[in-house]
Design a protein around this motif. Sequence first.
Motif, PDB file in Angstrom:
ATOM      1  N   SER A 215       0.810  -1.212   0.000  1.00  0.00           N
ATOM      2  CA  SER A 215       0.000   0.000   0.000  1.00  0.00           C
ATOM      3  C   SER A 215       0.845   1.264   0.000  1.00  0.00           C
ATOM      4  CB  SER A 215      -0.929   0.007   1.215  1.00  0.00           C
ATOM      5  OG  SER A 215      -0.163   0.013   2.410  1.00  0.00           O
ATOM      6  N   GLY A 216       2.161   1.183   0.304  1.00  0.00           N
ATOM      7  CA  GLY A 216       3.030   2.353   0.330  1.00  0.00           C
ATOM      8  C   GLY A 216       3.206   2.936   1.718  1.00  0.00           C
ATOM      9  N   ARG A 224      -3.030   5.509   9.030  1.00  0.00           N
ATOM     10  CA  ARG A 224      -3.294   5.166   7.644  1.00  0.00           C
ATOM     11  C   ARG A 224      -4.736   5.528   7.287  1.00  0.00           C
ATOM     12  NH1 ARG A 224      -2.778  -0.963   5.127  1.00  0.00           N
ATOM     13  NH2 ARG A 224      -3.593  -0.474   3.044  1.00  0.00           N
ATOM     14  N   GLY A 225      -4.900   6.237   6.142  1.00  0.00           N
ATOM     15  CA  GLY A 225      -6.218   6.598   5.657  1.00  0.00           C
ATOM     16  C   GLY A 225      -6.730   7.940   6.137  1.00  0.00           C
ATOM     17  N   ASN A 232     -10.676  14.403   0.847  1.00  0.00           N
ATOM     18  CA  ASN A 232     -12.008  14.133   0.298  1.00  0.00           C
ATOM     19  C   ASN A 232     -13.125  14.671   1.185  1.00  0.00           C
ATOM     20  OD1 ASN A 232     -10.811  12.749  -1.841  1.00  0.00           O
ATOM     21  ND2 ASN A 232     -10.820  10.810  -0.675  1.00  0.00           N
ATOM     22  N   LYS A 233     -12.790  15.542   2.113  1.00  0.00           N
ATOM     23  CA  LYS A 233     -13.788  16.097   3.008  1.00  0.00           C
ATOM     24  C   LYS A 233     -14.703  17.044   2.227  1.00  0.00           C
ATOM     25  CE  LYS A 233     -14.251  18.589   7.368  1.00  0.00           C
ATOM     26  NZ  LYS A 233     -13.510  19.284   8.454  1.00  0.00           N
ATOM     27  N   PRO A 234     -16.011  16.808   2.315  1.00  0.00           N
ATOM     28  CA  PRO A 234     -16.931  17.659   1.529  1.00  0.00           C
ATOM     29  C   PRO A 234     -16.901  19.124   1.976  1.00  0.00           C
ATOM     30  CG  PRO A 234     -18.136  16.287   3.081  1.00  0.00           C
ATOM     31  CD  PRO A 234     -16.715  15.822   3.119  1.00  0.00           C
TER      32      PRO A 234
END
Length: 240
Positions: A215-216, A224-225, A232-234
Motif C-alpha cells: 500500500s506504500g 493510515r487513511g 475528500n472532506k466535503p
Amino acid sequence: MFCSFPLRDNVDDFKVQTAKHPNIGSAPLRPHSEQSKDRVSKRLSTESNGTSEGGVGSSTPVELTALEEAFRRFAIHGDTRATGKEMHGKNWSKLCKDCGVIDGKNITLTDVDIVFSKVKKKSCRNITYDEFKAGLGELARKKYKDKSGEEAEAEVFKLIEGKSPIISGVTRAVASPTVSRLTDTTKFTGSHKERFDLTGRGKGKAGREDIVDNSGYVSGYKHRGTYEKKVNKPAVGKPM
C-alpha cells in the motif's frame, strides 16, 4: 401300454393298512420351515440347561432361571466370541461389583478374586455356571454371617437375579493445569503470539506467513487513511 393291476394292488394294500391303523395320516403334515424352527428351539433349550439332545432332561427342557440369565449376560459382556456358558475373572468381578455383592466391608475385591481362584479348575481360566453358584455360596456365608448357609445364598441370589452389566458413560477429560497453561494464547510470546488475535482465535495463514504490504505505508503506521479523509472532506457551503 402299462398294466394297471400292480397299481390297483398297492391301493388295496394301503386301504387295508389304513383300516388296521386308523390314526395313520390323520394328523396334517407340518411345513418344513416349522419343523426346522422346532429343532432350533429344542437345541437352544437343551444347551441352556447344559444338556444335549438325547441326554438326561432333554425330553423336558427347563427355561433359564433369573440367576442363570444374569450369569449369561455378564459372561458375554465385552466379548463378542463368548458363548455365555463360561465366565472369566474380569466379568466375575464386575458382576459382584454391579450387583452389590462387594460392600467394601465384609466382601472386598480381594475376597472376590480369592473365591474365583478357589472355585475354578486349576487348568482353566473361566468358571462354569455350577462353579459360579459355588463361588456365590462362599461369598454369601462371608457376607451374611448371621444367617444360615441356604438363607445367605438366597440373599445373594436376589442381588444378582435379572441384573445386567452396568455400562458407564463416556469418560470426560479432566482439565489439567499444565495443559491449560500450554493452551493459553495470552501467554504466548514471539512468533507464536502473532498467530492469534486478542480473543485467542487463530489468524490462519496471516499468522504463519509474512504478507507483503504494497500500500506504500510504513509498517506500523497508525494514521493510515487519515489523509484521504481530509482531502475528500466535503466542502461546507458559505452563507450568502
